[in-house]
Design an enzyme around this catalytic site. Structure first.
Site, PDB file in Angstrom:
ATOM      1  N   HIS A 121      34.535  -8.664  89.581  1.00 11.33           N
ATOM      2  CA  HIS A 121      34.331  -7.861  90.788  1.00 11.33           C
ATOM      3  C   HIS A 121      32.964  -8.210  91.378  1.00 11.33           C
ATOM      4  O   HIS A 121      32.047  -8.592  90.655  1.00 11.33           O
ATOM      5  CB  HIS A 121      34.387  -6.376  90.378  1.00 11.33           C
ATOM      6  CG  HIS A 121      34.411  -5.401  91.503  1.00 11.33           C
ATOM      7  ND1 HIS A 121      33.289  -5.069  92.241  1.00 11.33           N
ATOM      8  CD2 HIS A 121      35.417  -4.627  91.997  1.00 11.33           C
ATOM      9  CE1 HIS A 121      33.609  -4.152  93.130  1.00 11.33           C
ATOM     10  NE2 HIS A 121      34.884  -3.870  93.024  1.00 11.33           N
ATOM     11  N   ASP A 198      31.779  -4.968  81.839  1.00  9.42           N
ATOM     12  CA  ASP A 198      32.196  -4.067  82.917  1.00  9.42           C
ATOM     13  C   ASP A 198      33.489  -3.393  82.467  1.00  9.42           C
ATOM     14  O   ASP A 198      34.546  -4.016  82.410  1.00  9.42           O
ATOM     15  CB  ASP A 198      32.411  -4.867  84.202  1.00  9.42           C
ATOM     16  CG  ASP A 198      32.934  -4.013  85.364  1.00  9.42           C
ATOM     17  OD1 ASP A 198      33.184  -2.806  85.156  1.00  9.42           O
ATOM     18  OD2 ASP A 198      33.119  -4.557  86.454  1.00  9.42           O
ATOM     19  N   GLN A 201      37.830  -0.903  84.572  1.00 13.27           N
ATOM     20  CA  GLN A 201      39.279  -0.809  84.353  1.00 13.27           C
ATOM     21  C   GLN A 201      39.596  -0.558  82.877  1.00 13.27           C
ATOM     22  O   GLN A 201      40.529   0.169  82.546  1.00 13.27           O
ATOM     23  CB  GLN A 201      39.985  -2.083  84.833  1.00 13.27           C
ATOM     24  CG  GLN A 201      39.751  -2.433  86.285  1.00 13.27           C
ATOM     25  CD  GLN A 201      40.243  -1.362  87.243  1.00 13.27           C
ATOM     26  OE1 GLN A 201      41.214  -0.650  86.974  1.00 13.27           O
ATOM     27  NE2 GLN A 201      39.566  -1.225  88.373  1.00 13.27           N
ATOM     28  N   LYS A 224      37.319   6.118  88.054  1.00  9.78           N
ATOM     29  CA  LYS A 224      38.385   5.272  87.523  1.00  9.78           C
ATOM     30  C   LYS A 224      39.061   5.910  86.315  1.00  9.78           C
ATOM     31  O   LYS A 224      40.090   5.429  85.846  1.00  9.78           O
ATOM     32  CB  LYS A 224      37.829   3.909  87.075  1.00  9.78           C
ATOM     33  CG  LYS A 224      37.016   3.162  88.111  1.00  9.78           C
ATOM     34  CD  LYS A 224      37.870   2.510  89.169  1.00  9.78           C
ATOM     35  CE  LYS A 224      37.028   1.531  89.996  1.00  9.78           C
ATOM     36  NZ  LYS A 224      37.783   0.921  91.090  1.00  9.78           N
ATOM     37  N   CYS A 365      37.558  -7.017  96.331  1.00  9.59           N
ATOM     38  CA  CYS A 365      36.145  -7.221  95.964  1.00  9.59           C
ATOM     39  C   CYS A 365      36.002  -8.321  94.920  1.00  9.59           C
ATOM     40  O   CYS A 365      35.226  -8.206  93.965  1.00  9.59           O
ATOM     41  CB  CYS A 365      35.519  -5.918  95.447  1.00  9.59           C
ATOM     42  SG  CYS A 365      35.442  -4.597  96.670  1.00  9.59           S
TER      43      CYS A 365
END
Length: 407
Positions: A121, A198, A201, A224, A365
């Site tokens: 991202h 990251d 998700q 999220k 993104c």
């Protein structure tokens, strides 16, 4: 039946759009919030609206307790060693920017290198570009193959004695593939390279055990994983957070302030300058409780069946080109990004919207990943554990119907 019961906890799922029952398949962008999260927000806004850590009156004490209780809930969820390692931010983007600045100031020098996965991202690309520009350092890219899987076999050859950090997503927001982060961390650490994961998700699909993963930093956004927007978490190993300078200056992050110099508060306060998200951050506790409850065996098996159904349906559609299509199906999550032959992704999304189906279209993104696959954008359908097989079937049926209208 369990999924239908769960859906009653998410009021927005009952909405209608254009006279059609809403089928919400934009969960990778923002997942819906359950009643427990909304109730927590309302209670704190109506009854505990006061600055944290400062005043001695009861309202302030109650607000502070709610905020710090959320920190304990996050520490437990991530299996972090200490609550000092849990920093509250406004989201994964803020968390990554914090590390990029503070780690960069402490450890990145001219000629150094940072490795970023090709599937990242923008929030896990641009902050590293900024620190490299500031420090005259270099970004190197860990590529993906044609299936969307990271070329981990190339990692040893990409790492050099100048590599200081590697940034990678637990799960790509476009490809929906579980990256082998534990293996990546092990390789990186064998060369003295730190790793930021990251988890935007990954936190909702798989959760995270940061000690088992052994990552140095882990970032995620509350919105999220069922919590209020404008909330986020940065986990960092204490020994690194202690060595890094603060990202922002202001109230709460100080120990003593003199014009001759300032000393900083101990962790985690050192990185939490200013008035925090008093009503939002405490919603992380009921949100993570919801995330844990959805790991129920029956619910998980149902979601796996739904994922397999959509994967097969898209692969069997000759018009569809699915990106993130690993040979090992166990690494595929319920995030599906694709293009359809002869149809623009945005036109397709607009027609699906009129059918009551909310999906994402565009670059997600992740412009470098779009360039890698030679497309200007994709359509993404992302399913949560509250989505039903009936919704999945309606989506697949509507996809062909919408395409036929555009051809």
């Amino acid at each position: 039946m369990k999924v239908e019961q769960i859906r009653t906890e998410f009021p927005l799922l009952d909405e209608k759009v254009y006279g059609k029952q809403l089928v919400y398949l934009d969960n990778a962008a923002t997942i819906q919030r359950p009643r427990s999260v909304v109730d927590k927000w309302n209670t704190l806004t109506l009854h505990c609206n006061s600055n944290l850590h400062r005043a001695v009156h009861k309202i302030a004490a109650d607000a502070t307790e709610e905020y710090e209780t959320a920190r304990d809930a996050v520490r437990e969820f991530l299996n972090a060693e200490s609550r000092q390692e849990i920093i509250f931010t406004s989201g994964a983007t803020a968390s990554i920017n914090l590390v990029a600045f503070s780690f960069g100031e402490a450890f990145i020098h001219e000629g150094d290198e940072i490795i970023v996965a090709e599937s990242e991202h923008h929030s896990n690309i641009v902050p590293w570009q900024m620190v490299c520009n500031r420090k005259n350092a270099t970004i190197k890219v860990l590529p993906v193959d044609d299936h969307g899987c990271l070329r981990v076999d190339l990692l040893e050859s990409i790492i050099s004695d100048k590599t200081r950090l590697l940034a990678v997503a637990q799960i790509s927001n476009v490809l929906g593939i579980r990256n082998p982060v534990k293996e990546i961390v092990k390789i990186a650490h064998s060369h003295g390279v730190k790793v930021l994961v990251d988890g935007a998700q990954g936190v909702v699909h798989d959760g995270a055990d940061v000690r088992d993963m052994d990552c140095d930093f882990y970032a995620f956004s509350g919105h999220k994983v069922y919590a209020a927007p404008g909330t986020g978490v940065l986990y960092g190993k204490k020994e690194l957070l202690d060595l890094m300078p603060p990202y922002m200056g202001g109230g709460e992050m100080i120990a003593n302030v003199k014009f001759s110099g300032t000393t900083y508060a101990p962790l985690p306060g050192k990185y939490e300058a200013g008035t925090q998200n008093m009503a939002g951050t405490p919603t992380l506790k009921p949100a993570l409780e919801m995330a844990k409850s959805l790991k129920d065996k029956e619910i998980s098996e149902y979601h796996e069946q739904l994922t397999a159904y959509v994967l097969d349906a898209l692969n069997n559609n000759p018009r569809v080109h699915l990106y993130g299509n690993p040979e090992d199906r166990s690494t595929k999550t319920s995030i599906f990004s694709f293009t359809m032959e002869g149809v623009h992704h945005e036109d397709l999304a607009l027609i699906l919207d009129k059918m009551g189906i909310a999906v994402r279209s565009g670059q997600m993104c992740a412009e470098p990943l779009m360039d890698r696959f030679g497309v200007t954008g994709m359509l993404r359908a992302s399913f949560a554990h509250y989505n039903t097989m009936e919704e999945a079937a309606y989506f697949i049926k509507s996809l062909d119907k919408a395409a036929a209208m555009l051809l």
